[in-house]
Design an enzyme around this catalytic site. Structure first.
Site, PDB file in Angstrom:
ATOM      1  CG  HIS A  39      -1.978   1.025   1.217  1.00 53.16           C
ATOM      2  ND1 HIS A  39      -3.319   0.765   1.422  1.00 53.16           N
ATOM      3  CD2 HIS A  39      -1.903   2.365   1.014  1.00 53.16           C
ATOM      4  CE1 HIS A  39      -4.014   1.883   1.352  1.00 53.16           C
ATOM      5  NE2 HIS A  39      -3.170   2.889   1.110  1.00 53.16           N
ATOM      6  CG  ASP A  84      -0.372  10.555  -5.883  1.00 55.47           C
ATOM      7  OD1 ASP A  84      -0.299   9.382  -5.456  1.00 55.47           O
ATOM      8  OD2 ASP A  84      -1.451  11.163  -5.929  1.00 55.47           O
ATOM      9  N   GLY A 140      -9.281   8.169  -1.682  1.00 53.32           N
ATOM     10  CA  GLY A 140      -9.881   9.497  -1.507  1.00 53.32           C
ATOM     11  C   GLY A 140     -10.687   9.640  -0.232  1.00 53.32           C
ATOM     12  CG  HIS A 197      -7.728   3.794   0.528  1.00 55.25           C
ATOM     13  ND1 HIS A 197      -7.299   3.438  -0.712  1.00 55.25           N
ATOM     14  CD2 HIS A 197      -6.677   4.411   1.135  1.00 55.25           C
ATOM     15  CE1 HIS A 197      -6.033   3.813  -0.856  1.00 55.25           C
ATOM     16  NE2 HIS A 197      -5.631   4.411   0.240  1.00 55.25           N
ATOM     17  CD  GLU A 239      -7.102   6.444   5.449  1.00 59.08           C
ATOM     18  OE1 GLU A 239      -7.704   6.243   4.380  1.00 59.08           O
ATOM     19  OE2 GLU A 239      -5.990   6.996   5.513  1.00 59.08           O
ATOM     20  CG  ASP A 255      -1.145   5.629   3.191  1.00 58.43           C
ATOM     21  OD1 ASP A 255      -1.540   5.297   2.054  1.00 58.43           O
ATOM     22  OD2 ASP A 255      -1.861   6.265   3.991  1.00 58.43           O
TER      23      ASP A 255
END
Ligand SMILES: [Zn+2]
Length: 351
Positions: free
Chosen positions: A24, A28, A182, A209, A212, A290
């Site tokens: 994971h 970017d 997102g 995701h 979270e 992450d």
């Protein structure tokens, strides 16, 4: 496992040497600060400073941010320099180089191609540039990689479907799965059900995701509406015992990112993270970075943080690392091969 390693002292250096996975990691969010500065200067992108140290300060979370939304805002800057083929190729190559340098043997890199179209690149050019960078790194370094294409919760579900089609068109050519990333709150996964149906209908893996920045209902949707094969984070799974048992029974891997979870206030503190509880409950927990730049971390740092905070034994840390190798999105035979190789290497290093 026996307890022959009971008295083995686990140091950061030992964790650095161990073969690892990172399943994971966002492209970017994982650039080198020097590269952001260099790309910004070359592309005339306005930054308050072009000194790599200042860029790092600007982009790496110091302490905590208010919420996941604030964390995601930092990507505006990194994305602004990732709008050319050359920049994408370089970012992908350097990420694999950095990962290999800390003995990550298998990494799945994720990103959403639609966020790289500000200068008009088409989606295939974007995907090809990232794959090129990764493949070039694979030739030079001891690492294997796969790409996960991300849909985004806050975009139109038709765009997610289009990204799912893109992922399918790269099946067997470097793309191994589809994800939904997102802002979680107010953007339910089930809106993107068509994208996930398309991916699974083409026998491709998916991860989402979930849990979270929103409660277990989000994880429930990711699994039962979207068919998640893995869950990104799953921090709040602890709040629903029944669902936790389901995740446990089905050996659904959790891609846990400790530093990131503290920074986005998914947990109030590292000590309060349910990671150890999940591990002791024998859920299939994995540890991941992450975002190496935004979270200011590495895989070695994440494992070290876990060892220090939760006083993990050699057996426990080995379990977590091998869970990573068990959870890779590779065909079964290849998975068994890299798993066995990693296991042998870990026990050799510990002997
Ligand atoms: Zn993530």
């Amino acid at each position: 496992m026996n307890n022959a390693h009971e008295h083995l002292e686990i140091t950061r250096e030992f964790l650095f040497q161990l073969p690892k996975t990172d399943l994971h990691v966002h492209l970017d969010g994982s650039l080198r600060p020097e590269t952001v500065a260099d790309l910004a200067r070359k592309q005339n992108v306005d930054l308050p400073s072009y000194d790599p140290k200042e860029v790092e300060k600007l982009l790496t979370v110091q302490g905590k941010v208010e919420n996941l939304g604030k964390y995601i805002e930092k990507f505006d800057i990194t994305l602004s320099v990732l709008q050319t083929e050359e920049a994408l190729r370089r970012a992908a190559y350097e990420l694999a180089e950095d990962a290999a340098a800390e003995n990550i043997r298998y990494m799945e890199v994720r990103y959403s191609p639609i966020l790289h179209q500000e200068k008009g690149m088409d989606l295939n050019t974007i995907v090809d540039a990232v794959l090129d960078g990764l493949q070039e790194a694979e030739k030079k370094f001891n690492i294997r990689t796969g790409v996960i294409i991300c849909g985004i919760r806050s975009i139109h579900p038709e765009t997610s479907l289009m990204l799912a089609e893109l992922a399918v068109s790269y099946k067997g050519k470097g793309v191994v799965a589809f994800d939904l990333a997102g802002v979680e709150y107010n953007y339910p996964a089930k809106d993107h059900i068509k994208a996930f149906y398309h991916v699974r209908n083409n026998n491709i893996n998916c991860t989402l995701h979930a849990g979270e920045a929103f409660g277990p209902a989000s994880i429930h949707q990711a699994i039962h509406y979207c068919g998640a094969h893995r869950i990104g984070h799953g921090t709040r799974l602890i709040e629903d015992e029944d669902l936790l048992n389901y995740v446990r029974d089905h050996r659904i891997p959790l891609e846990i990112c400790l530093t990131s979870n503290v920074q986005t206030q998914s947990v109030p503190s590292i000590e309060a993270h349910p990671f150890k509880y999940y591990l002791e409950k024998q859920l299939r927990v994995t540890l991941n970075t992450d975002n190496r730049l935004i979270s200011g971390t590495t895989m070695t740092d994440e494992l070290w943080l876990a060892v220090k905070t939760f006083h993990l034994s050699f057996e426990q840390i080995t379990k977590v690392i091998l869970n990573g190798f068990k959870s890779v999105f590779l065909p079964f035979d290849e998975k068994v091969e890299i798993y066995q190789k990693a296991k042998a290497e870990i026990f050799k290093l510990a002997s």
